[in-house]
Design a protein around this motif. Sequence first.
Motif, PDB file in Angstrom:
ATOM      1  N   VAL A 157     -91.196  13.434 -24.164  1.00  0.00           N
ATOM      2  CA  VAL A 157     -91.672  13.619 -22.799  1.00  0.00           C
ATOM      3  C   VAL A 157     -90.629  13.162 -21.798  1.00  0.00           C
ATOM      4  CG1 VAL A 157     -93.447  12.905 -21.161  1.00  0.00           C
ATOM      5  CG2 VAL A 157     -94.076  13.395 -23.533  1.00  0.00           C
ATOM      6  N   ARG A 158     -89.998  12.016 -22.063  1.00  0.00           N
ATOM      7  CA  ARG A 158     -89.008  11.495 -21.136  1.00  0.00           C
ATOM      8  C   ARG A 158     -87.672  12.171 -21.360  1.00  0.00           C
ATOM      9  NH1 ARG A 158     -87.792   5.264 -21.629  1.00  0.00           N
ATOM     10  NH2 ARG A 158     -85.615   5.255 -21.001  1.00  0.00           N
ATOM     11  N   ARG A 159     -87.114  12.806 -20.344  1.00  0.00           N
ATOM     12  CA  ARG A 159     -85.855  13.527 -20.485  1.00  0.00           C
ATOM     13  C   ARG A 159     -84.737  12.762 -19.797  1.00  0.00           C
ATOM     14  NH1 ARG A 159     -85.844  19.031 -21.812  1.00  0.00           N
ATOM     15  NH2 ARG A 159     -87.910  19.795 -22.333  1.00  0.00           N
ATOM     16  N   PRO A 160     -83.912  12.071 -20.576  1.00  0.00           N
ATOM     17  CA  PRO A 160     -82.826  11.301 -19.972  1.00  0.00           C
ATOM     18  C   PRO A 160     -81.651  12.188 -19.599  1.00  0.00           C
ATOM     19  CG  PRO A 160     -82.749  11.119 -22.332  1.00  0.00           C
ATOM     20  CD  PRO A 160     -83.956  11.961 -22.011  1.00  0.00           C
ATOM     21  N   ARG A 161     -80.640  11.572 -19.088  1.00  0.00           N
ATOM     22  CA  ARG A 161     -79.407  12.289 -18.763  1.00  0.00           C
ATOM     23  C   ARG A 161     -78.805  12.879 -20.024  1.00  0.00           C
ATOM     24  NH1 ARG A 161     -74.756   9.189 -15.591  1.00  0.00           N
ATOM     25  NH2 ARG A 161     -73.317  10.919 -15.602  1.00  0.00           N
ATOM     26  N   THR A 162     -78.386  14.113 -19.963  1.00  0.00           N
ATOM     27  CA  THR A 162     -77.910  14.797 -21.165  1.00  0.00           C
ATOM     28  C   THR A 162     -76.406  14.652 -21.329  1.00  0.00           C
ATOM     29  OG1 THR A 162     -77.643  16.878 -19.972  1.00  0.00           O
ATOM     30  CG2 THR A 162     -79.780  16.455 -21.026  1.00  0.00           C
ATOM     31  N   GLY A 163     -75.946  14.912 -22.560  1.00  0.00           N
ATOM     32  CA  GLY A 163     -74.525  14.879 -22.886  1.00  0.00           C
ATOM     33  C   GLY A 163     -74.138  16.146 -23.618  1.00  0.00           C
ATOM     34  N   PRO A 164     -73.038  16.131 -24.383  1.00  0.00           N
ATOM     35  CA  PRO A 164     -72.623  17.312 -25.148  1.00  0.00           C
ATOM     36  C   PRO A 164     -73.697  17.737 -26.134  1.00  0.00           C
ATOM     37  CG  PRO A 164     -70.889  15.644 -25.096  1.00  0.00           C
ATOM     38  CD  PRO A 164     -72.116  14.999 -24.542  1.00  0.00           C
ATOM     39  N   ARG A 176     -64.311  17.642 -33.828  1.00  0.00           N
ATOM     40  CA  ARG A 176     -63.804  17.426 -32.467  1.00  0.00           C
ATOM     41  C   ARG A 176     -64.923  16.926 -31.567  1.00  0.00           C
ATOM     42  NH1 ARG A 176     -60.680  22.281 -29.578  1.00  0.00           N
ATOM     43  NH2 ARG A 176     -59.279  21.769 -31.302  1.00  0.00           N
ATOM     44  N   LEU A 177     -66.103  17.524 -31.707  1.00  0.00           N
ATOM     45  CA  LEU A 177     -67.257  17.077 -30.929  1.00  0.00           C
ATOM     46  C   LEU A 177     -67.670  15.666 -31.350  1.00  0.00           C
ATOM     47  CD1 LEU A 177     -69.617  17.526 -28.969  1.00  0.00           C
ATOM     48  CD2 LEU A 177     -70.847  18.640 -30.846  1.00  0.00           C
ATOM     49  N   TYR A 178     -67.644  15.388 -32.641  1.00  0.00           N
ATOM     50  CA  TYR A 178     -68.009  14.055 -33.117  1.00  0.00           C
ATOM     51  C   TYR A 178     -67.135  12.972 -32.477  1.00  0.00           C
ATOM     52  CZ  TYR A 178     -70.581  16.401 -36.939  1.00  0.00           C
ATOM     53  OH  TYR A 178     -71.440  17.167 -37.676  1.00  0.00           O
ATOM     54  N   ARG A 179     -65.842  13.243 -32.363  1.00  0.00           N
ATOM     55  CA  ARG A 179     -64.936  12.254 -31.751  1.00  0.00           C
ATOM     56  C   ARG A 179     -65.332  11.974 -30.310  1.00  0.00           C
ATOM     57  NH1 ARG A 179     -61.077  14.927 -35.054  1.00  0.00           N
ATOM     58  NH2 ARG A 179     -60.568  16.405 -33.395  1.00  0.00           N
ATOM     59  N   VAL A 180     -65.632  13.040 -29.573  1.00  0.00           N
ATOM     60  CA  VAL A 180     -66.047  12.868 -28.174  1.00  0.00           C
ATOM     61  C   VAL A 180     -67.334  12.053 -28.103  1.00  0.00           C
ATOM     62  CG1 VAL A 180     -66.849  14.089 -26.118  1.00  0.00           C
ATOM     63  CG2 VAL A 180     -64.891  14.983 -27.410  1.00  0.00           C
ATOM     64  N   LEU A 181     -68.268  12.351 -28.966  1.00  0.00           N
ATOM     65  CA  LEU A 181     -69.544  11.635 -28.956  1.00  0.00           C
ATOM     66  C   LEU A 181     -69.347  10.152 -29.280  1.00  0.00           C
ATOM     67  CD1 LEU A 181     -71.805  14.261 -30.770  1.00  0.00           C
ATOM     68  CD2 LEU A 181     -71.950  13.584 -28.366  1.00  0.00           C
ATOM     69  N   TRP A 195     -82.076  13.037 -29.444  1.00  0.00           N
ATOM     70  CA  TRP A 195     -80.979  12.126 -29.131  1.00  0.00           C
ATOM     71  C   TRP A 195     -79.932  12.221 -30.236  1.00  0.00           C
ATOM     72  CZ3 TRP A 195     -81.025   8.331 -25.052  1.00  0.00           C
ATOM     73  CH2 TRP A 195     -82.188   8.327 -24.278  1.00  0.00           C
ATOM     74  N   LEU A 196     -78.657  12.125 -29.864  1.00  0.00           N
ATOM     75  CA  LEU A 196     -77.558  12.154 -30.827  1.00  0.00           C
ATOM     76  C   LEU A 196     -77.041  10.743 -31.050  1.00  0.00           C
ATOM     77  CD1 LEU A 196     -75.509  15.254 -29.574  1.00  0.00           C
ATOM     78  CD2 LEU A 196     -77.419  15.193 -31.191  1.00  0.00           C
ATOM     79  N   VAL A 197     -76.968  10.332 -32.310  1.00  0.00           N
ATOM     80  CA  VAL A 197     -76.418   9.031 -32.696  1.00  0.00           C
ATOM     81  C   VAL A 197     -75.221   9.311 -33.588  1.00  0.00           C
ATOM     82  CG1 VAL A 197     -76.878   6.865 -33.899  1.00  0.00           C
ATOM     83  CG2 VAL A 197     -78.677   7.945 -32.545  1.00  0.00           C
ATOM     84  N   SER A 198     -74.034   8.838 -33.209  1.00  0.00           N
ATOM     85  CA  SER A 198     -72.815   9.275 -33.873  1.00  0.00           C
ATOM     86  C   SER A 198     -71.974   8.177 -34.504  1.00  0.00           C
ATOM     87  CB  SER A 198     -71.930  10.045 -32.872  1.00  0.00           C
ATOM     88  OG  SER A 198     -71.712   9.276 -31.702  1.00  0.00           O
ATOM     89  N   ARG A 199     -72.137   6.925 -34.088  1.00  0.00           N
ATOM     90  CA  ARG A 199     -71.329   5.845 -34.666  1.00  0.00           C
ATOM     91  C   ARG A 199     -71.915   5.371 -35.988  1.00  0.00           C
ATOM     92  NH1 ARG A 199     -70.254   2.317 -29.112  1.00  0.00           N
ATOM     93  NH2 ARG A 199     -68.695   3.746 -28.222  1.00  0.00           N
ATOM     94  N   THR A 206     -67.239   8.531 -26.118  1.00  0.00           N
ATOM     95  CA  THR A 206     -67.742   8.541 -24.735  1.00  0.00           C
ATOM     96  C   THR A 206     -69.250   8.744 -24.599  1.00  0.00           C
ATOM     97  OG1 THR A 206     -67.307  10.915 -24.496  1.00  0.00           O
ATOM     98  CG2 THR A 206     -65.515   9.401 -23.917  1.00  0.00           C
ATOM     99  N   HIS A 207     -69.915   9.243 -25.649  1.00  0.00           N
ATOM    100  CA  HIS A 207     -71.365   9.465 -25.593  1.00  0.00           C
ATOM    101  C   HIS A 207     -72.005   9.008 -26.909  1.00  0.00           C
ATOM    102  CE1 HIS A 207     -69.763  12.363 -22.644  1.00  0.00           C
ATOM    103  NE2 HIS A 207     -70.921  12.225 -22.020  1.00  0.00           N
ATOM    104  N   PRO A 208     -71.874   7.721 -27.263  1.00  0.00           N
ATOM    105  CA  PRO A 208     -72.396   7.263 -28.559  1.00  0.00           C
ATOM    106  C   PRO A 208     -73.908   7.390 -28.700  1.00  0.00           C
ATOM    107  CG  PRO A 208     -71.778   5.397 -27.188  1.00  0.00           C
ATOM    108  CD  PRO A 208     -71.273   6.620 -26.488  1.00  0.00           C
ATOM    109  N   LEU A 209     -74.599   7.454 -27.561  1.00  0.00           N
ATOM    110  CA  LEU A 209     -76.045   7.696 -27.568  1.00  0.00           C
ATOM    111  C   LEU A 209     -76.355   8.585 -26.373  1.00  0.00           C
ATOM    112  CD1 LEU A 209     -78.812   7.098 -28.841  1.00  0.00           C
ATOM    113  CD2 LEU A 209     -79.036   5.217 -27.210  1.00  0.00           C
ATOM    114  N   CYS A 210     -76.697   9.838 -26.659  1.00  0.00           N
ATOM    115  CA  CYS A 210     -76.986  10.764 -25.559  1.00  0.00           C
ATOM    116  C   CYS A 210     -78.072  11.738 -25.994  1.00  0.00           C
ATOM    117  CB  CYS A 210     -75.724  11.519 -25.129  1.00  0.00           C
ATOM    118  SG  CYS A 210     -75.044  12.628 -26.386  1.00  0.00           S
ATOM    119  N   TYR A 211     -78.690  12.353 -25.003  1.00  0.00           N
ATOM    120  CA  TYR A 211     -79.771  13.299 -25.275  1.00  0.00           C
ATOM    121  C   TYR A 211     -79.221  14.715 -25.266  1.00  0.00           C
ATOM    122  CZ  TYR A 211     -84.231  15.707 -25.071  1.00  0.00           C
ATOM    123  OH  TYR A 211     -85.297  16.525 -25.349  1.00  0.00           O
ATOM    124  N   ASP A 212     -79.441  15.437 -26.349  1.00  0.00           N
ATOM    125  CA  ASP A 212     -79.008  16.824 -26.487  1.00  0.00           C
ATOM    126  C   ASP A 212     -80.171  17.718 -26.066  1.00  0.00           C
ATOM    127  OD1 ASP A 212     -78.363  19.412 -27.407  1.00  0.00           O
ATOM    128  OD2 ASP A 212     -77.197  18.632 -29.079  1.00  0.00           O
TER     129      ASP A 212
END
Length: 335
Positions: A13-20, A33-38, A53-57, A41-47
Amino acid sequence: MQADAPEGISPPVRRPRTGPSLLAPGAVRDPHRLYRVLRETHPLCYDALLGAWLVSRYADVVTALTDPRFTGLPHDAAPRGGPAPLGLCHGGPRCATPRPPGPATPPHPAVARTERTAYVLARRIAGRQQADLVEEFCRWLPVGAIAGTSATPSAGATAGAGVHRYPDPPDHSPCTRHTALRTIALASFLANLLDAPDLLAALRTEPSLADRAWTESLRRDPPVQLVLRRTTHEVTLSGGTLPAGAYVACLTGSAGRDPGRFAAPDLFDPLRTDQGHSLTGPASCPAVLLGRLEARHGPRALLDAMPDLRWADGFRPARTGLLTRGPRTLLVRPG
């Protein structure tokens, strides 16, 4: 066998600021390449396109896969409160059941079936001028390792086009019944070995290297690139805080190449001192155990039948897929 977009995920329901986005053009061709960016610079972001949410680390992915504040999603076969599908594991209930301590080795019949199937397949390929190891080896070895199946072509079938299958016993785990992930993992493993001829040669005299090489291949090129989870409580990770009830995409393909956890993470190095098993699946999962058996016996059978096994002239393997990723063709010269 290849799935490039999950279905049935409703955004929180809650839509946070989005990333890649993982679904952006180009992500399938080169997700790293996308994983490196995430990670950077965006280790936790909403797709917003994926609805998760994307978790990459590495540390955050491991937390999402093991912390009880995360649960599996019913449509990806993970029981609530049970293990997430990971590596070669489909998240069957048996994999969540604690096992008594003891050697993590399948029963003897599985060992014998795997070894026998590997040698039969390798000998069929040995006389060819050129062969595709995905179609003629990787797809057949996981099938032949399962009780109640045969790696012999059906009448009129060509190699890789079909197998004669008997009904699965009712108590078969879904982790052994489905072989697609082991096919992809084995294809990536053989591709990594063929790219390292010295290592491939060393396996003939040091078979124990196969286990380290298999673990390294699952880290660098996991067959499952993304595992879906959901939070039951608010959770704070290195990149921020996840709300309760959030859908989470754990990027295992990114975690395995996190320079914060692994030195020279893009390098395939079975002798690295920082190997880990956190992303390979539950140690007692039948599919995880069978995959390790196939990694031990598969290369040995191929090398015994074809000592000069190498890439076909001009061929380079290409890994494809977003949710599951690996080479779909491995053209080799047997001799």
